[in-house]
Design an enzyme around this catalytic site. Structure first.
Site, PDB file in Angstrom:
ATOM      1  N   ASP A 200      -6.021   2.434   9.545  1.00 25.80           N
ATOM      2  CA  ASP A 200      -6.209   1.557   8.382  1.00 25.80           C
ATOM      3  C   ASP A 200      -4.915   0.824   8.074  1.00 25.80           C
ATOM      4  OD1 ASP A 200      -4.727   3.688   7.483  1.00 25.80           O
ATOM      5  OD2 ASP A 200      -5.761   3.868   5.571  1.00 25.80           O
ATOM      6  N   CYS A 201      -4.321   0.246   9.105  1.00 26.18           N
ATOM      7  CA  CYS A 201      -3.011  -0.394   8.983  1.00 26.18           C
ATOM      8  C   CYS A 201      -3.160  -1.832   8.488  1.00 26.18           C
ATOM      9  CB  CYS A 201      -2.295  -0.372  10.327  1.00 26.18           C
ATOM     10  SG  CYS A 201      -0.628  -1.044  10.270  1.00 26.18           S
ATOM     11  N   GLY A 202      -2.271  -2.214   7.592  1.00 27.90           N
ATOM     12  CA  GLY A 202      -2.305  -3.566   7.056  1.00 27.90           C
ATOM     13  C   GLY A 202      -1.366  -4.525   7.739  1.00 27.90           C
TER      14      GLY A 202
END
EC number: 2.7.1.198
Length: 319
Positions: A70-72
């Site tokens: 869930d990396c931005g």
């Protein structure tokens, strides 16, 4: 054999990915908060075991069938694509971060929801690449270069490396650092303008105005179940730091508590990066399984003492 097709969601990037449901593979997910719904659907369709990277550590690389993150737009986006592990990002993040050059469409897809995961028939075989033709008409001595040519090639290679390093640096600043700074600045501005900052500041003032309150704040921030979720991007620490700084400027918090307050609000620093860092170091599965909780607990145990040490040192700074 069953094939799973994963397409990008709304605003997503990359893909589509086609995974073979090979028995024995595992799904590793490194996400904050609860387990994503797409992990359950992937486990149902493939029969693979789902592994929580934060709690159970990363399995052996050969056992990973797909990674869910869930990396931005930070390092985590590229850590698995760099190792050619199929990667699913639940956020709509494209080629971003320090490892952006490894994020390609055939190994990475983002913005994925449950409806983007389907079962398909046998995958269409990809055409094999044509082998390279080598010229063998020259002798080895005719193909070797002289000393001057080697020096020139070496200098050219050095200049190319330096030029590429500078270009990558500028690219990282423009695509990663500056957007993040703008995001944090906008977030702080919204919080301050909406009045939410005053509400948070009044709640933090009793804690930040006394050393024991700062110790309690450090214990809360570094609690092992909370620290992995408070750490990403250091956004929360930056916002709280601005609010505490304003209170110090207004005189509501003594100036000599600025240093211990800095240690208190950053007690959770890098706790979200532990699984990624161990993966970068290619640590063994047992090392990851033991290392992640060990570091989280160590941060919890050392957070409060560092605040007390900072408070002691600040007594000599502000007199």
């Amino acid at each position: 054999m069953t094939h799973i097709r994963i397409e990008k969601g709304t605003g997503g990037w990359g893909g589509p990915l086609e995974l073979k449901a090979t028995p024995g593979k595992k799904i590793v997910y490194i996400t904050a908060g609860t387990r994503p719904a797409i992990v359950d659907k992937l486990a149902q369709l493939t029969g693979w075991q789902a592994i929580d990277g934060f709690k159970e550590g990363e399995p052996a690389e050969a056992e990973i069938g797909v990674a869910v993150i869930d990396c931005g737009g930070t390092l985590r986006c590229g850590i698995y694509p760099k190792r050619r592990i199929p990667t699913i990002n639940i956020h709509s993040t494209g080629k971003s971060g320090p490892l952006a050059q490894y994020i390609v469409e055939d190994i990475y897809v983002s913005g994925v929801k449950e409806e983007n995961i389907t079962v398909v028939g046998d995958a269409t075989p990809q055409p094999s690449s044509v082998g390279r033709d080598y010229d063998t008409s020259k002798k080895i001595t005719e193909q070797s270069d002289g000393l001057l040519a080697k020096v020139g090639m070496g200098m050219g290679s050095t200049v190319a490396v330096l030029f590429q390093s500078g270009r990558d640096t500028i690219d990282t600043v423009l695509k990663t650092i500056l957007p993040f700074m703008a995001f944090v600045s906008a977030l702080i501005g919204i919080i301050m303008a909406s009045g939410l900052g005053d509400w948070i500041a009044h709640g933090l003032a009793p804690l930040a105005s006394h050393p024991l309150g700062l110790v309690m704040l450090a214990l809360i921030c570094s609690f092992p179940l909370l620290s992995p979720f408070l750490g990403p991007g250091a956004v929360i620490a930056q916002v709280i730091g601005v609010l505490i700084g304003v209170q110090i400027g207004l005189g509501n918090i003594p100036p000599h508590l600025a240093l211990p307050a800095l240690f208190a609000i950053n007690a959770q620093a890098a706790c979200d990066f532990i699984p990624v860092g161990l993966s970068l170091a290619e640590a063994r599965q047992d090392t990851v399984r033991v290392g992640v909780p060990s570091v989280l607990v160590s941060r919890f145990l050392t957070g409060a003492p560092t605040v007390l040490i900072a408070w002691f040192v600040s007594g000599f700074i502000y007199q």
